[in-house]
Design a protein around this motif. Sequence first.
Motif, mmCIF file in Angstrom:
data_model
loop_
_atom_site.group_PDB
_atom_site.id
_atom_site.type_symbol
_atom_site.label_atom_id
_atom_site.label_comp_id
_atom_site.label_asym_id
_atom_site.label_seq_id
_atom_site.Cartn_x
_atom_site.Cartn_y
_atom_site.Cartn_z
ATOM 1 N N PHE A 1 0.832 -1.207 0.000
ATOM 2 C CA PHE A 1 0.000 0.000 0.000
ATOM 3 C C PHE A 1 0.868 1.259 0.000
ATOM 4 N N LEU A 2 1.890 1.291 0.863
ATOM 5 C CA LEU A 2 2.730 2.486 0.971
ATOM 6 C C LEU A 2 3.586 2.675 -0.276
ATOM 7 N N ARG A 3 4.208 1.620 -0.760
ATOM 8 C CA ARG A 3 5.109 1.761 -1.903
ATOM 9 C C ARG A 3 4.361 2.134 -3.173
ATOM 10 N N GLU A 4 3.179 1.555 -3.367
ATOM 11 C CA GLU A 4 2.471 1.789 -4.614
ATOM 12 C C GLU A 4 1.675 3.085 -4.611
ATOM 13 N N GLU A 5 1.233 3.524 -3.425
ATOM 14 C CA GLU A 5 0.310 4.651 -3.399
ATOM 15 C C GLU A 5 0.797 5.860 -2.614
ATOM 16 N N HIS A 6 1.668 5.656 -1.625
ATOM 17 C CA HIS A 6 2.098 6.792 -0.796
ATOM 18 C C HIS A 6 3.594 6.714 -0.460
ATOM 19 N N PRO A 7 4.448 6.581 -1.477
ATOM 20 C CA PRO A 7 5.874 6.355 -1.189
ATOM 21 C C PRO A 7 6.568 7.518 -0.496
ATOM 22 N N HIS A 8 6.079 8.749 -0.680
ATOM 23 C CA HIS A 8 6.751 9.911 -0.082
ATOM 24 C C HIS A 8 5.804 10.756 0.766
ATOM 25 N N ASP A 9 4.661 10.216 1.126
ATOM 26 C CA ASP A 9 3.632 11.006 1.811
ATOM 27 C C ASP A 9 3.714 10.884 3.325
ATOM 28 N N ALA A 10 3.204 11.914 3.999
ATOM 29 C CA ALA A 10 3.015 11.855 5.450
ATOM 30 C C ALA A 10 1.768 11.039 5.747
ATOM 31 N N GLY A 11 1.837 10.220 6.791
ATOM 32 C CA GLY A 11 0.673 9.419 7.152
ATOM 33 C C GLY A 11 0.810 8.855 8.553
ATOM 34 N N ILE A 12 -0.245 8.198 9.003
ATOM 35 C CA ILE A 12 -0.289 7.603 10.335
ATOM 36 C C ILE A 12 -0.649 6.139 10.198
ATOM 37 N N VAL A 13 0.056 5.275 10.940
ATOM 38 C CA VAL A 13 -0.254 3.846 11.001
ATOM 39 C C VAL A 13 -0.613 3.519 12.447
ATOM 40 N N TYR A 14 -1.839 3.083 12.687
ATOM 41 C CA TYR A 14 -2.281 2.775 14.042
ATOM 42 C C TYR A 14 -2.136 1.276 14.338
ATOM 43 N N CYS A 15 -1.611 0.980 15.523
ATOM 44 C CA CYS A 15 -1.476 -0.398 16.012
ATOM 45 C C CYS A 15 -2.118 -0.495 17.396
ATOM 46 N N MET A 16 -2.464 -1.727 17.800
ATOM 47 C CA MET A 16 -3.161 -1.899 19.069
ATOM 48 C C MET A 16 -2.227 -1.832 20.272
ATOM 49 N N SER A 17 -0.968 -2.308 20.118
ATOM 50 C CA SER A 17 -0.074 -2.401 21.277
ATOM 51 C C SER A 17 1.171 -1.535 21.100
ATOM 52 N N ARG A 18 1.798 -1.201 22.228
ATOM 53 C CA ARG A 18 3.023 -0.400 22.190
ATOM 54 C C ARG A 18 4.155 -1.180 21.511
ATOM 55 N N ARG A 19 4.245 -2.454 21.837
ATOM 56 C CA ARG A 19 5.319 -3.269 21.257
ATOM 57 C C ARG A 19 5.193 -3.325 19.736
ATOM 58 N N LYS A 20 3.987 -3.552 19.264
ATOM 59 C CA LYS A 20 3.785 -3.634 17.818
ATOM 60 C C LYS A 20 4.083 -2.293 17.153
ATOM 61 N N THR A 21 3.774 -1.209 17.857
ATOM 62 C CA THR A 21 4.064 0.127 17.343
ATOM 63 C C THR A 21 5.559 0.307 17.113
ATOM 64 N N ASP A 22 6.358 -0.018 18.124
ATOM 65 C CA ASP A 22 7.815 0.127 18.005
ATOM 66 C C ASP A 22 8.383 -0.784 16.924
ATOM 67 N N GLU A 23 7.921 -2.034 16.908
ATOM 68 C CA GLU A 23 8.451 -2.999 15.938
ATOM 69 C C GLU A 23 8.084 -2.602 14.504
ATOM 70 N N THR A 24 6.867 -2.112 14.317
ATOM 71 C CA THR A 24 6.433 -1.718 12.973
ATOM 72 C C THR A 24 7.208 -0.494 12.489
ATOM 73 N N ALA A 25 7.420 0.479 13.386
ATOM 74 C CA ALA A 25 8.183 1.678 13.006
ATOM 75 C C ALA A 25 9.606 1.304 12.605
ATOM 76 N N GLN A 26 10.242 0.424 13.382
ATOM 77 C CA GLN A 26 11.603 0.000 13.061
ATOM 78 C C GLN A 26 11.634 -0.735 11.717
ATOM 79 N N TRP A 27 10.658 -1.606 11.493
ATOM 80 C CA TRP A 27 10.600 -2.364 10.241
ATOM 81 C C TRP A 27 10.392 -1.445 9.043
ATOM 82 N N LEU A 28 9.534 -0.422 9.183
ATOM 83 C CA LEU A 28 9.319 0.524 8.088
ATOM 84 C C LEU A 28 10.594 1.293 7.777
ATOM 85 N N CYS A 29 11.346 1.653 8.813
ATOM 86 C CA CYS A 29 12.630 2.321 8.578
ATOM 87 C C CYS A 29 13.560 1.416 7.781
ATOM 88 N N GLU A 30 13.562 0.131 8.103
ATOM 89 C CA GLU A 30 14.392 -0.826 7.363
ATOM 90 C C GLU A 30 13.957 -0.942 5.913
#
Length: 602
Positions: free
Chosen positions: A221-250
């Motif tokens: 979704f991000l690569r095809e439609e919003h590769p350079h856009d500002a946006g928000i990704v909501y997760c249910m838990s704090r751990r998942k939030t941190d892990e997802t942010a780190q993975w997106l940076c990678e």
Amino acid sequence: MTPALETLQSVFGYAAFRPQQEDIIQRVVAGDDALVLMPTGGGKSLCYQIPALVRPGCGVVISPLIALMQDQVDALRELGVRAGYLNSSLHAGEVREVEEALRAGALDLLYIAPERLVMERTLSLLRSVDIALFAIDEAHCVSQWGHDFRADYLQLELLHREFAAVPRIALTATADARTRAEIVQRLQLEEAHQFIAGFDRPNIRYRITLKQNPRQQLLRFLREEHPHDAGIVYCMSRRKTDETAQWLCEQGFNALSYHAGLDAAQRAQNQSRFLREEGIVMVATIAFGMGIDKPDVRFVAHLDLPKTVEAYYQETGRAGRDGLPADAWMVYGLQDVIKLRQMMENSEGSEAHKRAEQQRLNAMLGLCEITSCRRQALLNYFGDSLEQPCGNCDACLTPAETWDGTEAARMALSAAYRTGQRFGVNHLVEVLRGSDSAKVQQFGHDQLAVYGLGKDLDNNQWRSVFRQLVARGYLSVDMEGYGALRLSDNCRPLLRGEESIDLRRDVAVKTRGQQTRQPLPEDIDVELWEALRECRRQLAEEQGIPPYIIFHDRTLKEMCQRLPADLAALGEIGGVGERKLEKYGGEFLAVIDAHLQRAVPA
């Protein structure tokens, strides 16, 4: 021209009011109370800012958003409005400076946190000065049935008692009938005129799909439609939030995390970067977002199911505040429902509160499972309506297939019943599919009449059947066990053959390149657009403010289209008020002129 309209044009740079804004403003200017429900991006802030400038005295805005007050005040000061704030982020000397400015009549607007407002020192100060109005922003926080309840808001009834002659305006973007009634009762706004401006956000495309491989689905979704856009990704838990942010940076994205587990300084820094920098993806729990003023958030993604339709609407509403195309994208699964129901069951609320929360979760799940227009269902939840399907949600753009799931549903219900209503989805699927697993044999479930009857459907198809039966209330999830499925009373007609059921046919998610949308209209020169954005970025960086405080994207787009040649023409563009014209007009005109000079052939 009324003083309100003159203020709109000269200070804020807009030629005319939006629907209902003028009526609301005139009532408050006249000294009346008002309750305003207006969608995010609909112009709520002007409904109290303009009356505060027109009426004598200082307008006091009660806001729960300490981390955002400085940006709100910065934006007003850019317009030439005398604004300040009082909250716990200020040291003693700064507090005294603001208080002295208020006493001297040198403030038009004062933002204040609710816990600061109810202090006797603050109340004593307010009693000694002229108050133009009280604005209670994010008013749904007063409701214990709402999704952002704040106990501090319960004390705001004192405004009616202590300042009876001062008009009050309560504002929110999200409140169903029950929440509205509680706002009125808690804030003693029985005499207030209610303005409900409608809940539709037609620029937002709603898309909800099943979790299959959520990280890869998000990445596509991000690569095809919003590769350079500002946006928000909501997760249910704090751990998942941190892990997802780190993975997106990678994966090459500029991603940050935000949740209540971070220390206050880190949260403030990440929020500031999101507001002030371009193209940041904020991965967050629901701790982030209320009152976010950033207009160019191009998408809001949910990797987990929100608890309520109100929460979903509020969170998705943070996309596209500028009115340009934006996406509300979500993946969900049955495990989301089980987790949320366990959380609700384990909460300390009363049984009545738990039942209400379960009903709200059911409504959210129903929104996910419907096969008709999602926008119509979303608006209907808030008592609003849309006569025709919207044409801008996944259900309209790619209608779901349905199939007669009556026999499959009966098999699923029978499997749950015959296994003692003690097992979860995975085990029931194994029984129906005829698995020879040790667990099936251990409990003797290979001897049941339903064993192996469902071999015609694969594992994912059976999970879909069970998920839809839970969504429609035929099955409930036992919170005390491990997600065991139990039959509900309303499954009896289906089991007795008195009714049939059509189910959604879930299909593998496919890439649809045609859904990618470019936010720039075809008549805009990309080179000029980037030059204007760079001018804005440099000016914002010099002053330490977010770029959108100088000019919104919509204003830059209009500059590209109209190509103003002088200050008078530039002043006719929406969002260019007198102060900004004087302060920035020359620099933006120079960028336009330089671009036109380059475009002229030698």
